[in-house]
Design a protein around this motif. Structure first.
Motif, mmCIF file in Angstrom:
data_model
loop_
_atom_site.group_PDB
_atom_site.id
_atom_site.type_symbol
_atom_site.label_atom_id
_atom_site.label_comp_id
_atom_site.label_asym_id
_atom_site.label_seq_id
_atom_site.Cartn_x
_atom_site.Cartn_y
_atom_site.Cartn_z
ATOM 1 N N GLY A 47 59.661 -0.129 106.289
ATOM 2 C CA GLY A 47 58.317 -0.200 106.084
ATOM 3 C C GLY A 47 58.176 -0.821 104.446
ATOM 4 N N ASN A 48 58.921 -0.336 103.670
ATOM 5 C CA ASN A 48 58.850 -0.937 102.291
ATOM 6 C C ASN A 48 59.167 -2.425 102.087
ATOM 7 O OD1 ASN A 48 57.945 1.499 101.151
ATOM 8 N ND2 ASN A 48 60.134 2.389 100.746
ATOM 9 N N GLU A 49 60.338 -2.553 102.953
ATOM 10 C CA GLU A 49 60.681 -3.731 102.996
ATOM 11 C C GLU A 49 59.709 -4.839 103.571
ATOM 12 O OE1 GLU A 49 64.008 -4.070 105.481
ATOM 13 O OE2 GLU A 49 65.445 -3.084 103.869
ATOM 14 N N VAL A 50 58.901 -4.528 104.548
ATOM 15 C CA VAL A 50 57.730 -5.161 105.193
ATOM 16 C C VAL A 50 56.461 -5.406 103.909
ATOM 17 C CG1 VAL A 50 55.958 -5.237 106.868
ATOM 18 C CG2 VAL A 50 58.167 -4.421 107.412
ATOM 19 N N ASP B 75 58.027 -2.407 115.785
ATOM 20 C CA ASP B 75 56.569 -2.565 115.477
ATOM 21 C C ASP B 75 56.282 -3.176 114.036
ATOM 22 O OD1 ASP B 75 55.826 -1.947 118.068
ATOM 23 O OD2 ASP B 75 55.424 0.060 117.480
ATOM 24 N N LEU B 76 56.980 -2.429 112.906
ATOM 25 C CA LEU B 76 56.962 -2.930 111.642
ATOM 26 C C LEU B 76 57.540 -4.422 111.468
ATOM 27 C CD1 LEU B 76 58.260 0.455 110.017
ATOM 28 C CD2 LEU B 76 55.895 -0.750 109.937
ATOM 29 N N LYS B 77 58.523 -4.640 112.340
ATOM 30 C CA LYS B 77 59.199 -5.842 112.207
ATOM 31 C C LYS B 77 58.345 -7.039 112.854
ATOM 32 C CE LYS B 77 64.051 -4.587 112.132
ATOM 33 N NZ LYS B 77 65.294 -4.626 112.860
ATOM 34 N N GLN C 175 47.052 -19.233 105.712
ATOM 35 C CA GLN C 175 45.688 -19.261 104.989
ATOM 36 C C GLN C 175 45.789 -19.994 103.640
ATOM 37 O OE1 GLN C 175 42.364 -18.733 104.735
ATOM 38 N NE2 GLN C 175 42.513 -17.069 105.639
ATOM 39 N N ASN C 176 44.325 -20.565 103.536
ATOM 40 C CA ASN C 176 44.447 -21.345 102.095
ATOM 41 C C ASN C 176 43.064 -20.771 101.285
ATOM 42 O OD1 ASN C 176 46.318 -23.186 102.545
ATOM 43 N ND2 ASN C 176 45.070 -24.453 104.023
ATOM 44 N N ALA C 177 42.358 -19.914 101.872
ATOM 45 C CA ALA C 177 41.242 -19.418 101.340
ATOM 46 C C ALA C 177 40.957 -17.912 100.845
ATOM 47 C CB ALA C 177 40.113 -19.783 101.727
ATOM 48 N N ASP C 178 40.723 -17.104 101.956
ATOM 49 C CA ASP C 178 40.725 -15.804 101.651
ATOM 50 C C ASP C 178 41.788 -14.741 101.860
ATOM 51 O OD1 ASP C 178 39.448 -13.353 100.955
ATOM 52 O OD2 ASP C 178 37.848 -13.523 102.820
ATOM 53 N N LEU C 179 42.732 -15.057 101.073
ATOM 54 C CA LEU C 179 43.975 -14.360 100.994
ATOM 55 C C LEU C 179 43.613 -12.766 100.747
ATOM 56 C CD1 LEU C 179 46.322 -16.819 98.847
ATOM 57 C CD2 LEU C 179 46.293 -16.214 101.209
ATOM 58 N N GLU C 180 42.460 -12.436 99.938
ATOM 59 C CA GLU C 180 42.375 -10.930 99.714
ATOM 60 C C GLU C 180 42.072 -10.288 100.910
ATOM 61 O OE1 GLU C 180 41.737 -7.556 97.825
ATOM 62 O OE2 GLU C 180 42.802 -9.186 97.298
ATOM 63 N N GLN C 181 41.383 -10.949 101.882
ATOM 64 C CA GLN C 181 40.927 -10.274 103.124
ATOM 65 C C GLN C 181 42.354 -10.046 103.888
ATOM 66 O OE1 GLN C 181 38.037 -9.391 104.218
ATOM 67 N NE2 GLN C 181 38.916 -8.487 106.023
ATOM 68 N N LEU C 182 43.471 -10.969 104.013
ATOM 69 C CA LEU C 182 44.379 -10.532 104.493
ATOM 70 C C LEU C 182 45.102 -9.578 103.926
ATOM 71 C CD1 LEU C 182 45.991 -14.146 105.313
ATOM 72 C CD2 LEU C 182 44.908 -12.743 106.954
ATOM 73 N N ARG C 183 44.945 -9.372 102.423
ATOM 74 C CA ARG C 183 45.736 -8.298 101.971
ATOM 75 C C ARG C 183 45.042 -6.973 102.557
ATOM 76 N NH1 ARG C 183 45.080 -4.377 98.439
ATOM 77 N NH2 ARG C 183 42.983 -4.993 97.939
ATOM 78 N N ILE C 184 43.942 -7.039 102.484
ATOM 79 C CA ILE C 184 42.940 -5.692 102.997
ATOM 80 C C ILE C 184 43.553 -5.386 104.471
ATOM 81 C CG2 ILE C 184 41.079 -4.866 103.538
ATOM 82 C CD1 ILE C 184 39.833 -6.209 101.194
ATOM 83 N N GLU C 185 43.553 -6.410 105.202
ATOM 84 C CA GLU C 185 43.920 -6.249 106.751
ATOM 85 C C GLU C 185 45.406 -5.666 106.948
ATOM 86 O OE1 GLU C 185 44.706 -9.247 110.660
ATOM 87 O OE2 GLU C 185 43.749 -9.875 108.926
ATOM 88 N N PHE C 186 46.356 -6.160 106.139
ATOM 89 C CA PHE C 186 47.693 -5.853 106.429
ATOM 90 C C PHE C 186 48.260 -4.554 105.525
ATOM 91 C CE2 PHE C 186 47.879 -10.303 107.846
ATOM 92 C CZ PHE C 186 48.209 -10.052 109.047
ATOM 93 N N LEU C 187 47.673 -4.532 104.310
ATOM 94 C CA LEU C 187 48.275 -3.392 103.253
ATOM 95 C C LEU C 187 47.261 -2.622 103.031
ATOM 96 C CD1 LEU C 187 50.387 -5.824 101.009
ATOM 97 C CD2 LEU C 187 50.979 -4.728 102.980
ATOM 98 N N GLY C 188 45.803 -2.629 103.382
ATOM 99 C CA GLY C 188 44.787 -1.946 102.833
ATOM 100 C C GLY C 188 44.973 -0.386 103.173
ATOM 101 N N ARG C 189 44.295 0.641 103.004
ATOM 102 C CA ARG C 189 44.120 1.830 103.184
ATOM 103 C C ARG C 189 44.100 2.107 104.822
ATOM 104 N NH1 ARG C 189 39.802 4.977 99.690
ATOM 105 N NH2 ARG C 189 40.713 6.941 101.253
ATOM 106 N N LEU D 95 49.454 -1.846 108.299
ATOM 107 C CA LEU D 95 50.862 -1.273 108.004
ATOM 108 C C LEU D 95 50.780 0.362 107.596
ATOM 109 C CD1 LEU D 95 53.880 -1.651 106.979
ATOM 110 C CD2 LEU D 95 53.289 -2.112 104.868
ATOM 111 N N THR D 96 49.344 0.725 107.119
ATOM 112 C CA THR D 96 49.133 1.942 106.739
ATOM 113 C C THR D 96 49.164 2.688 108.145
ATOM 114 O OG1 THR D 96 48.059 1.498 104.756
ATOM 115 C CG2 THR D 96 47.707 3.677 105.827
ATOM 116 N N SER D 97 48.460 1.951 109.158
ATOM 117 C CA SER D 97 48.556 2.547 110.431
ATOM 118 C C SER D 97 49.814 3.056 111.230
ATOM 119 C CB SER D 97 47.612 1.834 111.598
ATOM 120 O OG SER D 97 46.157 1.738 110.779
ATOM 121 N N LEU D 98 50.573 2.088 111.183
ATOM 122 C CA LEU D 98 52.111 2.239 111.585
ATOM 123 C C LEU D 98 52.647 3.311 110.888
ATOM 124 C CD1 LEU D 98 52.939 -1.365 112.259
ATOM 125 C CD2 LEU D 98 52.513 0.213 114.165
ATOM 126 N N LEU D 99 52.731 3.474 109.676
ATOM 127 C CA LEU D 99 53.348 4.400 108.985
ATOM 128 C C LEU D 99 53.036 5.669 109.110
ATOM 129 C CD1 LEU D 99 54.161 2.496 105.701
ATOM 130 C CD2 LEU D 99 55.773 2.760 107.580
#
Length: 349
Positions: A61-64, A6-8, A21-35, A39-43
């Protein structure tokens, strides 16, 4: 499918989304790395694993997390550079076009007149006293009136009615007090005192075409041994010819001022005077007042009138500018209308 798988899969999904993505990179950061991100949900599922498997899952998980973070930073830098390039292309300056000439200012017309007066008298060996310490605009009654031979009950004070702050403190009506302050400090063993005092003065006048409650004045004084009326006339002729032209002449008419004796009104010829000009054809206009400094004034300033004599005069730069340039309303000088002021170019330009 295991948690590692699942992590891979999350890594593949996230990297593909970031690349696209060319614009809202911050939204992607929140989607994948946010609280509350993927990633948080899987871990969070690590708590259900055997202790032996948790190390492996944590390492993956750290590598991802590192892969997603690095790619986000890279894409952010690329997007910012792309935006900068687009802005530079849109704002590109054509250096082959002629540049626009910047507007260059010039001194106010009154300052130009004052500068001319100062330069002239500096060339004659006078000193210019305009430092606020020695030439204060807020003055005492003693220096402004009493030391000028105008005691408190003198009727001539009415002509210089001014703005009082207290009964003994006022806005100066003339720059004559500077002369008294200069005499107090002057060492006559080093020679005579030759000075002018330019500055603003105040009187409670009704503003009209020829009067203003605030205007400029240049007072002058020479104190030394054997100073005469002839010295005064030569000095005034020189400054009048400097301002109006070498062919203009002056005349002195008897007058009265409390601080000079004898006193004179000074007129300048309206037109140049030539050897062929008949005296009766000369038109005169009054420009200033002057005279030999009254002995009482010298005494009050600590100067022995038996040993020293002096002359004094008062010039009005505002009045001189009106005469020189044909200005009919003194208020024009203070309205700061650029269309009016830009007509007066500095001398020699």
């Amino acid at each position: 499918m295991t948690l590692v798988d699942d992590l891979k899969q999350l890594k593949i999904k996230a990297l593909a989304a970031i690349e696209a993505q060319n614009a809202d990179l911050e939204q992607l950061r929140i989607e994948f790395l946010g609280r509350k991100g993927d990633l948080t949900s899987l871990l969070k599922g690590m708590k259900d694993l055997d202790p032996s498997d948790r190390k492996t899952v944590g390492q993956v998980g750290n590598e991802v997390r590192t892969a997603i973070t690095d790619l986000l930073a890279q894409r952010k830098a690329e997007v910012e550079q792309e935006q900068m390039n687009a802005r530079l292309a849109a704002e590109k300056i054509d250096v082959t076009l002629p540049g626009s000439q910047p507007i260059q200012g010039q001194p106010h017309v009154l300052q130009q007149i004052i500068d001319e007066i100062e330069e002239h008298f500096l060339g004659m060996g006078f000193q210019v006293i305009d430092d606020p310490t020695d030439s204060p605009e807020v003055e005492t009654d003693e220096y402004n009136f009493e030391r000028e031979n105008l005691p408190k009950d003198h009727p001539a004070r009415d002509m210089q009615d001014t703005f009082y702050i207290t009964p003994e403190i006022l806005m100066r009506t003339q720059t004559s007090p500077v002369q008294s302050r200069a005499l107090e400090k002057h060492d006559f063993s080093k020679g005579p005192l030759k000075m002018i005092a330019p500055g603003k003065v105040y009187r409670r006048d009704t503003d009209d075409a020829t009067h203003s409650h605030q205007f400029h004045q240049v007072e002058g004084m020479v104190v030394g041994e054997n100073i005469t009326m002839a010295d005064l006339k030569g000095t005034l002729l020189a400054i009048m010819q400097e301002l109006f032209g070498e062919k203009h002449q002056i005349r002195l008419r008897p007058s009265y001022f409390p601080f000079t004796e004898p006193s004179v009104e000074v007129d300048v010829s309206w037109d140049p005077v030539t050897p062929d000009t008949k005296p009766e054809d000369i038109k005169w206009i009054e420009v200033l007042g002057a005279g030999m400094t009254h002995p009482n004034v010298l005494k009050m300033d600590g100067v022995d009138p038996e040993k020293y004599s002096a002359f004094a005069f008062g010039l009005g730069p505002d009045r001189f500018a009106m005469l020189k340039y044909g200005v009919e309303d003194i208020r024009q000088f203070y309205l700061n209308d650029v269309r009016f002021l830009e007509q007066f170019n500095r001398k020699g330009e």
